[in-house]
Design an enzyme around this catalytic site. Sequence first.
Site, short mmCIF file in Angstrom:
data_model
loop_
_atom_site.label_atom_id
_atom_site.label_comp_id
_atom_site.label_asym_id
_atom_site.label_seq_id
_atom_site.Cartn_x
_atom_site.Cartn_y
_atom_site.Cartn_z
N LYS A 1 0.42 2.48 -6.57
CA LYS A 1 -0.43 3.20 -5.61
C LYS A 1 -0.30 2.62 -4.21
O LYS A 1 -0.15 1.41 -4.04
CB LYS A 1 -1.90 3.11 -6.06
CG LYS A 1 -2.16 3.72 -7.43
CD LYS A 1 -3.56 3.44 -7.91
CE LYS A 1 -3.83 1.97 -8.12
NZ LYS A 1 -5.15 1.69 -8.71
N THR B 1 -14.12 3.55 0.04
CA THR B 1 -13.06 3.66 -0.97
C THR B 1 -13.36 2.78 -2.18
O THR B 1 -12.47 2.40 -2.93
CB THR B 1 -11.70 3.26 -0.38
OG1 THR B 1 -11.83 1.96 0.21
CG2 THR B 1 -11.22 4.26 0.65
N GLY C 1 -14.00 1.96 -5.70
CA GLY C 1 -13.80 2.66 -6.97
C GLY C 1 -12.70 3.71 -6.96
O GLY C 1 -12.58 4.47 -7.92
N THR C 2 -11.87 3.72 -5.91
CA THR C 2 -10.79 4.74 -5.88
C THR C 2 -9.82 4.55 -7.05
O THR C 2 -9.41 5.53 -7.67
CB THR C 2 -10.01 4.70 -4.56
OG1 THR C 2 -9.65 3.34 -4.28
CG2 THR C 2 -10.82 5.27 -3.41
N GLY C 3 -9.47 3.30 -7.31
CA GLY C 3 -8.50 3.03 -8.38
C GLY C 3 -9.07 3.38 -9.75
O GLY C 3 -8.39 3.97 -10.60
N CYS C 4 -10.34 3.04 -9.96
CA CYS C 4 -11.00 3.36 -11.24
C CYS C 4 -11.06 4.87 -11.43
O CYS C 4 -10.75 5.39 -12.52
CB CYS C 4 -12.43 2.81 -11.26
SG CYS C 4 -12.55 1.05 -10.93
N1 LIG Z 1 -7.92 6.17 2.64
C1 LIG Z 1 -7.34 6.87 1.66
N2 LIG Z 1 -7.02 8.18 1.85
C2 LIG Z 1 -6.43 8.91 0.88
N3 LIG Z 1 -6.11 8.39 -0.33
C3 LIG Z 1 -6.39 7.10 -0.58
C4 LIG Z 1 -7.02 6.27 0.39
N4 LIG Z 1 -7.20 5.03 -0.15
C5 LIG Z 1 -6.72 5.10 -1.40
N5 LIG Z 1 -6.21 6.33 -1.66
C6 LIG Z 1 -5.64 6.80 -2.93
O1 LIG Z 1 -6.56 6.47 -3.96
C7 LIG Z 1 -5.88 6.14 -5.16
C8 LIG Z 1 -6.28 4.73 -5.56
O2 LIG Z 1 -5.48 3.84 -4.82
P1 LIG Z 1 -5.85 2.40 -4.29
O3 LIG Z 1 -6.99 2.48 -3.34
O4 LIG Z 1 -4.56 1.80 -3.80
O5 LIG Z 1 -6.31 1.69 -5.64
P2 LIG Z 1 -7.25 0.46 -5.91
O6 LIG Z 1 -8.66 0.98 -5.87
O7 LIG Z 1 -6.81 0.04 -7.26
O8 LIG Z 1 -6.98 -0.55 -4.85
C9 LIG Z 1 -4.38 6.31 -4.84
O9 LIG Z 1 -3.98 7.62 -5.18
C10 LIG Z 1 -4.34 6.10 -3.33
O10 LIG Z 1 -3.21 6.67 -2.72
C1 LIG Z 2 -16.65 -3.51 -12.61
C2 LIG Z 2 -15.59 -3.21 -11.62
N1 LIG Z 2 -14.40 -2.74 -12.04
C3 LIG Z 2 -13.43 -2.45 -11.15
C4 LIG Z 2 -13.62 -2.64 -9.81
C5 LIG Z 2 -12.50 -2.34 -8.84
O1 LIG Z 2 -12.81 -1.33 -7.96
P1 LIG Z 2 -11.68 -0.54 -7.13
O2 LIG Z 2 -11.37 0.69 -7.92
O3 LIG Z 2 -12.32 -0.23 -5.83
O4 LIG Z 2 -10.48 -1.42 -7.01
C6 LIG Z 2 -14.88 -3.11 -9.37
N2 LIG Z 2 -15.14 -3.31 -8.07
N3 LIG Z 2 -15.85 -3.39 -10.30
#
Ligand SMILES: Nc1ncnc2c1ncn2[C@@H]1O[C@H](COP(=O)(O)OP(=O)(O)O)[C@@H](O)[C@H]1O
Ligand SMILES: Cc1ncc(COP(=O)(O)O)c(N)n1
Length: 278
Positions: free
Chosen positions: A174, A206, A208-211
């Site tokens: 990602k 953002t 919880g975006t990854g979750c």
């Molecule tokens: N500011 C943003 N605008 C649009 N898409 C985003 C943004 N930040 C993250 N994403 C998308 O959200 C999803 C989760 O990615 P990311 O934020 O890298 O994960 P994590 O929460 O694990 O760090 C991916 O599809 C990423 O491209």
């Molecule tokens: C319990 C728990 N699990 C996962 C995440 C990661 O969050 P993110 O999706 O923003 O990386 C978090 N902050 N808390």
Amino acid sequence: MRPQVLTIAGSDSGGGAGIQADLKTFQELGVFGTSVLTAVTAQNTRGVHGVEAVSPELVTQQLDAIGSDFTIAACKTGMLFDAARIEVVADGVRRHTFNRLVVDPVMIAKGGASLLQDSAVQALKTSLLPLATVVTPNVPEAEVLTGMTIRTFEDRIKAAEQMLAYGVRAVILKGGHLDGATADDLVMTASETFLLSAPRIQTSDTHGTGCTFSAALTAELAKGHSILEATVTAKRFIQCAITHGLDIGAGHGPTNHWAYATHEEAGVTLESITTNHR
Ligand SMILES: Nc1ncnc2c1ncn2[C@@H]1O[C@H](COP(=O)(O)OP(=O)(O)O)[C@@H](O)[C@H]1O
Ligand SMILES: Cc1ncc(COP(=O)(O)O)c(N)n1
């Protein structure tokens, strides 16, 4: 019957990430969500204020309770805390043949708190990733999993190839943490590579975006969609959720899990990439 899915993850008291984000996403996408808690965090949009792990025995009991009664069509992991929890999760996944496994290798919360002990990375690589259908690291997590520094596009390709070699069927590297006008995710299987893109939204909400992304992917796999189809829907879901933020809390706010059902999504594209290697 509704597809039944499972999330194995930590609780986020703030409701934007972890188990709570996963269950909200499952609900929105029409699948029945079950959960196995690995840890409880005292967390809000400002950060993680406390963490306590659930005992490996109770993690196993939860896995057995689910595995002995539900037909789990797809399963995801999030925060796993340490090597001991990873090992009992891997055992449970094997014992109950939870197929279609999405591993989100959660390591560090957006505020900087560690959600996985450093010593657990090896267990993740050798015990859990070989069971995974898809692994969904962000760039810092991919750097830890591969030992590489990831700066260029070529670095991302090399890192994804290395992670494929750990035995997963697909890698989604990602790009949320990178800069640029678009948020680009690299999607690689043994035979194909794609770039999944969407306009980058300027927001600090953002959490919880990854979750949320990996939960949407799990829900779509449970419905029988291909990895690529499920990935595109997950990207649409997270793009809507970030675009129509809720402005909750004073720190990194949660995304809007209702948005996909109520708003048009704009601008997600999927482009096939030809690399030197495949
Ligand atoms: N500011 C943003 N605008 C649009 N898409 C985003 C943004 N930040 C993250 N994403 C998308 O959200 C999803 C989760 O990615 P990311 O934020 O890298 O994960 P994590 O929460 O694990 O760090 C991916 O599809 C990423 O491209
Ligand atoms: C319990 C728990 N699990 C996962 C995440 C990661 O969050 P993110 O999706 O923003 O990386 C978090 N902050 N808390």
